[in-house]
Each structure stands twice: as structure tokens, then as C-alpha cells.
Design a protein around this motif. Structure first.
Motif, PDB file in Angstrom:
ATOM      1  N   TYR A  13     -47.109  70.320 -35.355  1.00 12.56           N
ATOM      2  CA  TYR A  13     -47.569  68.986 -34.956  1.00 12.56           C
ATOM      3  C   TYR A  13     -48.934  68.803 -35.579  1.00 12.56           C
ATOM      4  N   GLN A  16     -51.291  71.799 -35.991  1.00 14.17           N
ATOM      5  CA  GLN A  16     -50.952  72.852 -35.034  1.00 14.17           C
ATOM      6  C   GLN A  16     -49.573  73.437 -35.325  1.00 14.17           C
ATOM      7  N   VAL A  18     -46.577  75.324 -33.986  1.00 11.03           N
ATOM      8  CA  VAL A  18     -46.043  75.644 -32.657  1.00 11.03           C
ATOM      9  C   VAL A  18     -45.004  76.764 -32.761  1.00 11.03           C
ATOM     10  N   PRO A  37     -45.897  82.286 -22.291  1.00 12.99           N
ATOM     11  CA  PRO A  37     -46.886  81.480 -21.589  1.00 12.99           C
ATOM     12  C   PRO A  37     -46.722  79.999 -21.881  1.00 12.99           C
ATOM     13  N   SER A  38     -47.319  79.212 -21.045  1.00 12.38           N
ATOM     14  CA  SER A  38     -47.322  77.774 -21.236  1.00 12.38           C
ATOM     15  C   SER A  38     -47.923  77.437 -22.601  1.00 12.38           C
ATOM     16  N   GLY A  39     -47.274  76.549 -23.324  1.00 17.12           N
ATOM     17  CA  GLY A  39     -47.773  76.172 -24.651  1.00 17.12           C
ATOM     18  C   GLY A  39     -47.237  77.041 -25.776  1.00 17.12           C
ATOM     19  N   ALA A  40     -46.378  78.006 -25.447  1.00 14.28           N
ATOM     20  CA  ALA A  40     -45.861  78.915 -26.471  1.00 14.28           C
ATOM     21  C   ALA A  40     -44.782  78.273 -27.351  1.00 14.28           C
ATOM     22  N   GLY A  41     -44.243  77.153 -26.899  1.00 10.74           N
ATOM     23  CA  GLY A  41     -43.224  76.476 -27.703  1.00 10.74           C
ATOM     24  C   GLY A  41     -41.820  76.594 -27.135  1.00 10.74           C
ATOM     25  N   LYS A  42     -41.697  76.952 -25.866  1.00 14.50           N
ATOM     26  CA  LYS A  42     -40.370  77.152 -25.268  1.00 14.50           C
ATOM     27  C   LYS A  42     -39.576  75.842 -25.216  1.00 14.50           C
ATOM     28  N   SER A  43     -40.233  74.782 -24.771  1.00 19.96           N
ATOM     29  CA  SER A  43     -39.524  73.496 -24.705  1.00 19.96           C
ATOM     30  C   SER A  43     -39.192  72.984 -26.093  1.00 19.96           C
ATOM     31  N   THR A  44     -40.088  73.227 -27.029  1.00 15.74           N
ATOM     32  CA  THR A  44     -39.825  72.831 -28.415  1.00 15.74           C
ATOM     33  C   THR A  44     -38.575  73.546 -28.927  1.00 15.74           C
ATOM     34  N   ARG A  47     -35.609  71.868 -27.497  1.00 16.39           N
ATOM     35  CA  ARG A  47     -35.409  70.545 -28.111  1.00 16.39           C
ATOM     36  C   ARG A  47     -34.802  70.661 -29.510  1.00 16.39           C
TER      37      ARG A  47
HETATM   38  P1  ADP Z   1     -43.942  75.434 -23.604  1.00 18.23           P
HETATM   39  O1  ADP Z   1     -42.653  74.793 -23.259  1.00 18.23           O
HETATM   40  O2  ADP Z   1     -43.815  76.882 -23.961  1.00 18.23           O
HETATM   41  O3  ADP Z   1     -45.012  75.212 -22.577  1.00 18.23           O
HETATM   42  P2  ADP Z   1     -44.097  73.350 -25.614  1.00 18.23           P
HETATM   43  O4  ADP Z   1     -42.954  73.550 -26.534  1.00 18.23           O
HETATM   44  O5  ADP Z   1     -43.974  72.297 -24.585  1.00 18.23           O
HETATM   45  O6  ADP Z   1     -44.478  74.747 -24.950  1.00 18.23           O
HETATM   46  O7  ADP Z   1     -45.399  73.027 -26.458  1.00 18.23           O
HETATM   47  C1  ADP Z   1     -45.935  73.914 -27.443  1.00 18.23           C
HETATM   48  C2  ADP Z   1     -47.180  73.290 -28.050  1.00 18.23           C
HETATM   49  O8  ADP Z   1     -46.810  72.152 -28.808  1.00 18.23           O
HETATM   50  C3  ADP Z   1     -48.191  72.824 -27.031  1.00 18.23           C
HETATM   51  O9  ADP Z   1     -49.489  73.121 -27.508  1.00 18.23           O
HETATM   52  C4  ADP Z   1     -47.965  71.336 -26.968  1.00 18.23           C
HETATM   53  O10 ADP Z   1     -49.177  70.691 -26.653  1.00 18.23           O
HETATM   54  C5  ADP Z   1     -47.522  71.015 -28.375  1.00 18.23           C
HETATM   55  N1  ADP Z   1     -46.590  69.869 -28.428  1.00 18.23           N
HETATM   56  C6  ADP Z   1     -45.365  69.840 -27.864  1.00 18.23           C
HETATM   57  N2  ADP Z   1     -44.751  68.672 -28.139  1.00 18.23           N
HETATM   58  C7  ADP Z   1     -45.626  67.945 -28.902  1.00 18.23           C
HETATM   59  C8  ADP Z   1     -45.585  66.648 -29.532  1.00 18.23           C
HETATM   60  N3  ADP Z   1     -44.497  65.863 -29.432  1.00 18.23           N
HETATM   61  N4  ADP Z   1     -46.663  66.262 -30.235  1.00 18.23           N
HETATM   62  C9  ADP Z   1     -47.735  67.057 -30.363  1.00 18.23           C
HETATM   63  N5  ADP Z   1     -47.839  68.285 -29.817  1.00 18.23           N
HETATM   64  C10 ADP Z   1     -46.798  68.726 -29.095  1.00 18.23           C
END
Ligand code: ADP
Ligand code: ADP
Length: 232
Positions: A13, A16, A18, A37-44, A47
Motif C-alpha cells: 500500500y 508500505q 504488507v 500480531p495485529s497489522g501483520a497482514g492476516k486480513s489482507t 482478502r
Molecule cells: P491484520 O489483519 O494482520 O491485522 P491487515 O491485513 O488488516 O493486518 O493490515 C496489514 C497492514 O496493511 C496494516 O498496517 C494496515 O494498516 C495496512 N492496510 C490494510 N489494508 C489497507 C488499505 N486498503 N490501504 C492501506 N493500508 C492498508
């Protein structure tokens, strides 16, 4: 068959990074758990599998083919909360899963097809222990019951890949234990690939056949790949 492949996947992003350099084969029928940990990219990561996110570089494949852009019934997802439709009853929610699987555009089944789907829905509702609550709306159910309904709805889509995003995170320990006892036989019976994000390492070890730990990207671009631990 439902093998997921990540081929040299990067997600960035802006500046950054991810996810970096992910090379991974997730064999059909795996119960994969992702921790980190939170912010590691798990949700990404989830997705990407859902098709809601495109890698900046590399590709994510299902059985060797790129995903269709639209998330279809081949993938189901259960979130921590709010995965079901509040205006539909328990039966209505599960039936919708079958309708989406057979006709994603109209989501309507008629006649004998509908009758068959109702029967299958009732069987699934029974399998998740909600048989006595068929005609209730989600607002009348406890959190644990709502999650069981969400799982039944996701299974009704007959997905090849089931994604679970902190599915039990909002439940009390007793209800969590019930959900663990529920999900494993369902996974075996439906022969799905499951990818589950959790913060609970015990949950990950208890359920998964494979575990991946994601960490926040390192500053050093020469650093080795960040994951690959396998448990059996
Ligand atoms: P997790 O699920 O492990 O907490 P995320 O996948 O939600 O992690 O996010 C990983 C990193 O990517 C975070 O720093 C988040 O701020 C960033 N991020 C996630 N989605 C977006 C987006 N659409 N635009 C910019 N940054 C994003
Ligand atoms: P469970 O009862 O399955 O452990 P929770 O831990 O989420 O579920 O709920 C804690 C309490 O809150 C329960 O006693 C449940 O009855 C109540 N509750 C949860 N969600 C709802 C809801 N949507 N409507 C009414 N009561 C709820």
C-alpha cells in the motif's frame, strides 16, 4: 480439489510492504491457521483468497487458475460478527446459501429445487445444533448461536474454500470450546480447504493441520522468507 497457490506474492500500500515474497501451496483439504500480531497482514491474506484484493506482484491461484474477480460461492467466509442477514430467519439465512450457490444472480430457487434446498438447509441447521430455532431471527440468538448460523450459511454455499476470520473471537470460552467441537467434523465431512485467522494460538494448534505465522515485514529486504512452519 481446491489447492491454493501463492506465487511470489507481494502486497504493497503506497510505500508500505504488507506481504512480501509469499510462495506457498496449500493442499486441498488443509485446515490452515494463520496467526500473527495485529497489522501483520492476516486480513489482507484472506482478502487475496476472497478475490477482494489483487497482489501488487505475483499471483494467487485456485487449482492453478486465477480467481474470478467476483467472490463467488466457491469461497465462503465467516467473520467475527455480523456474517448473517438480520432480516432473514435461521432457515432463510441457510437457504440463501444454497440459492446463491445455484443461481448467484437471482438467488431464487423454485419448485422441487427449492424443496430440496430446504431439506438440505434443515439438515445443516440440525448439524450446527439450531434445529429448534429455525424460525427465529438472528437478533433472538446468542453470539455463539449466530456464529453457528454463519457457519451453516457458509457451508450451504458448498464452498471449496472456507475462510474464517477470527470466527470465535467474540465468544466466551465455553462457547468457543463448543464451536471447536463443531467445526472439525464439518471440515472433515465437507472436505473443504479451511483458512482460519485467529489470535488464539491454542485454538490454532487444536484445529489446524498447518500453521502459518505472519509477522510485520522486516526492514531488511534481504531477510529470508517469514514463514513456513508446519504442524501435523
Ligand atoms: P491484520 O489483519 O494482520 O491485522 P491487515 O491485513 O488488516 O493486518 O493490515 C496489514 C497492514 O496493511 C496494516 O498496517 C494496515 O494498516 C495496512 N492496510 C490494510 N489494508 C489497507 C488499505 N486498503 N490501504 C492501506 N493500508 C492498508
Ligand atoms: P453465548 O450465549 O452463546 O455464549 P455470547 O457470549 O455472545 O453468546 O453472549 C453473552 C450473552 O449475551 C448471552 O447470555 C446471550 O443470551 C446474550 N446475547 C448475545 N447476543 C445477543 C443478541 N443478539 N440478542 C440478545 N441477547 C444476546
Amino acid at each position: 480439489m481446491s489447492t491454493l497457490s501463492f506465487r511470489n506474492v507481494w502486497v504493497e500500500y503506497g510505500n508500505q510492504v504488507v506481504l512480501e515474497r509469499i510462495n506457498l501451496e496449500i493442499a486441498s483439504g488443509t485446515f490452515l491457521s494463520i496467526v500473527g500480531p495485529s497489522g501483520a497482514g492476516k486480513s489482507t491474506f484472506l482478502r487475496l483468497i476472497l478475490g477482494q484484493e489483487r497482489p501488487t506482484q505475483g499471483s494467487v491461484l485456485l487449482d492453478g487458475r486465477p480467481f474470478p474477480a467476483e467472490p463467488g460461492p466457491d469461497r465462503g467466509i465467516v467473520f467475527q460478527r455480523y456474517s448473517v442477514f438480520p432480516h432473514l430467519t435461521v432457515l432463510g439465512n441457510v437457504l440463501l446459501g444454497y440459492e446463491l450457490a445455484s443461481s448467484p444472480l437471482t438467488a431464487r430457487l423454485l419448485g422441487t429445487a427449492r424443496k430440496a434446498a430446504v431439506e438440505k438447509s434443515l439438515a445443516l441447521i440440525e448439524a450446527v445444533g439450531l434445529a429448534e430455532h429455525c424460525d427465529k431471527y438472528p437478533s433472538a440468538l446468542s453470539g455463539g448461536m449466530q456464529q453457528r448460523l454463519a457457519i451453516a450459511q457458509a457451508l450451504a454455499k458448498q464452498p471449496r474454500v472456507l475462510l474464517l476470520d477470527e470466527p470465535f473471537g467474540a465468544l466466551d470460552p465455553g462457547t468457543r470450546a463448543q464451536m471447536h467441537a463443531l467445526i472439525k467434523p464439518l471440515w472433515r465431512e465437507h472436505k473443504m480447504t479451511i483458512v482460519m485467522v485467529t489470535h488464539d494460538i491454542k485454538e490454532a494448534f487444536g484445529l489446524a493441520t498447518r500453521l502459518i505465522a505472519l509477522d510485520r515485514p522486516r526492514k531488511d529486504p534481504q531477510a529470508p522468507e517469514r514463514f513456513g512452519a508446519r504442524i501435523t
